[in-house]
Design a protein around this motif. Structure first.
Motif, mmCIF file in Angstrom:
data_model
loop_
_atom_site.group_PDB
_atom_site.id
_atom_site.type_symbol
_atom_site.label_atom_id
_atom_site.label_comp_id
_atom_site.label_asym_id
_atom_site.label_seq_id
_atom_site.Cartn_x
_atom_site.Cartn_y
_atom_site.Cartn_z
ATOM 1 N N TRP A 46 0.844 -1.203 0.000
ATOM 2 C CA TRP A 46 0.000 0.000 0.000
ATOM 3 C C TRP A 46 0.875 1.247 0.000
ATOM 4 O O TRP A 46 0.657 2.155 -0.801
ATOM 5 C CB TRP A 46 -0.936 -0.014 1.217
ATOM 6 N N HIS A 47 1.870 1.274 0.873
ATOM 7 C CA HIS A 47 2.752 2.442 0.994
ATOM 8 C C HIS A 47 3.526 2.697 -0.286
ATOM 9 O O HIS A 47 3.550 3.831 -0.785
ATOM 10 C CB HIS A 47 3.712 2.238 2.170
ATOM 11 N N LEU A 48 4.149 1.683 -0.855
ATOM 12 C CA LEU A 48 4.938 1.923 -2.075
ATOM 13 C C LEU A 48 4.042 2.385 -3.216
ATOM 14 O O LEU A 48 4.455 3.218 -4.035
ATOM 15 C CB LEU A 48 5.776 0.701 -2.453
ATOM 16 N N THR A 49 2.823 1.899 -3.244
ATOM 17 C CA THR A 49 1.889 2.310 -4.294
ATOM 18 C C THR A 49 1.394 3.727 -4.039
ATOM 19 O O THR A 49 1.281 4.531 -4.978
ATOM 20 C CB THR A 49 0.720 1.322 -4.389
ATOM 21 N N ARG A 50 1.137 4.060 -2.777
ATOM 22 C CA ARG A 50 0.717 5.425 -2.453
ATOM 23 C C ARG A 50 1.803 6.431 -2.805
ATOM 24 O O ARG A 50 1.520 7.497 -3.332
ATOM 25 C CB ARG A 50 0.362 5.551 -0.952
ATOM 26 N N VAL A 51 3.059 6.103 -2.502
ATOM 27 C CA VAL A 51 4.165 7.015 -2.817
ATOM 28 C C VAL A 51 4.276 7.200 -4.325
ATOM 29 O O VAL A 51 4.406 8.320 -4.820
ATOM 30 C CB VAL A 51 5.485 6.514 -2.202
ATOM 31 N N GLN A 52 4.197 6.097 -5.067
ATOM 32 C CA GLN A 52 4.259 6.209 -6.532
ATOM 33 C C GLN A 52 3.108 7.061 -7.048
ATOM 34 O O GLN A 52 3.313 7.963 -7.864
ATOM 35 C CB GLN A 52 4.224 4.818 -7.171
ATOM 36 N N ASP A 53 1.911 6.803 -6.566
ATOM 37 C CA ASP A 53 0.732 7.557 -6.983
ATOM 38 C C ASP A 53 0.908 9.042 -6.651
ATOM 39 O O ASP A 53 0.699 9.914 -7.508
ATOM 40 C CB ASP A 53 -0.491 6.985 -6.269
ATOM 41 N N VAL A 149 11.315 4.754 -8.140
ATOM 42 C CA VAL A 149 11.723 3.396 -8.514
ATOM 43 C C VAL A 149 12.528 2.769 -7.380
ATOM 44 O O VAL A 149 12.271 1.628 -6.964
ATOM 45 C CB VAL A 149 12.528 3.403 -9.837
ATOM 46 N N ASP A 150 13.503 3.490 -6.853
ATOM 47 C CA ASP A 150 14.359 2.985 -5.784
ATOM 48 C C ASP A 150 13.537 2.612 -4.549
ATOM 49 O O ASP A 150 13.679 1.508 -4.000
ATOM 50 C CB ASP A 150 15.412 4.039 -5.436
ATOM 51 N N ASP A 151 12.671 3.508 -4.106
ATOM 52 C CA ASP A 151 11.840 3.261 -2.935
ATOM 53 C C ASP A 151 10.939 2.045 -3.153
ATOM 54 O O ASP A 151 10.818 1.178 -2.285
ATOM 55 C CB ASP A 151 11.006 4.513 -2.632
ATOM 56 N N ASP A 152 10.327 1.978 -4.319
ATOM 57 C CA ASP A 152 9.404 0.882 -4.616
ATOM 58 C C ASP A 152 10.118 -0.465 -4.701
ATOM 59 O O ASP A 152 9.592 -1.487 -4.250
ATOM 60 C CB ASP A 152 8.648 1.148 -5.910
#
Length: 170
Positions: A46-53, A149-152
């Motif tokens: 959820w977090h990695l997707t929220r950050v990307q979004d 990209v790096d965070d995800d």
């Protein structure tokens, strides 16, 4: 191969990593935490997707998929719609304990599709554009996309690790 091709490939790998970490797990497994203070697979994805979004919609000057496509209401989380997980408490992480693989993957895939659509329209000449002057040096579009990209990749790897531990316990 262009910079755009590389970015699309990187975001595609993130999608593969997320699907690999989430697919086939129960809600209980997705919400499991290796210790009381640890993140769960559900929270990480959820977090990695929220950050990307959040980050991609900001540079694209568009509304987030989270709100524009109704994902915030589908998740039914006790957070403000702007929340991305930064600074979340243990209780906040626990709030993701009841989400399904289908919900997580549906949201991630929608964000992935929006990201690829945006990136596909970029050229190498777009990447040096400054998108955030709050840092020294200021952050360019290229650097912002690479930081996402790096965070995800890091968070999807953490989710895969937790999956491995959980599957060994079955």
């Amino acid at each position: 191969m262009t910079s755009t091709d590389l970015l699309i490939d990187a975001f595609g790998r993130i999608k593969e990593n997320v699907h690999g970490a989430v697919s086939g797990l129960t809600q209980e497994e997705l919400g499991a935490r290796l210790d009381p203070g640890a993140n769960s697979i559900a929270w990480l994805v959820w977090h990695l997707t929220r950050v990307q979004d959040d980050h991609v919609s900001e540079v694209a000057d568009s509304e987030q998929v989270w709100t524009s496509a109704g994902w915030a209401s589908r998740f039914e989380l006790p957070f403000d719609d702007a929340a991305t997980g930064f600074g979340d408490s243990s209780a906040d992480v626990a709030a993701l304990g009841n989400v399904s693989a289908e919900l997580l993957l549906g949201y991630h895939d929608a964000v992935h599709d929006r990201t690829v659509e945006y990136v596909r329209g970029l050229s190498d000449a777009d990447l040096p554009r400054v998108v955030d002057t709050n840092w020294d040096p200021p952050v360019t579009l290229g650097v912002r996309l690479i930081s996402v990209v790096d965070d995800d990749i890091q968070h999807s790897g953490q989710a895969a690790f937790i999956r491995g531990v959980l599957l060994r316990r079955r």
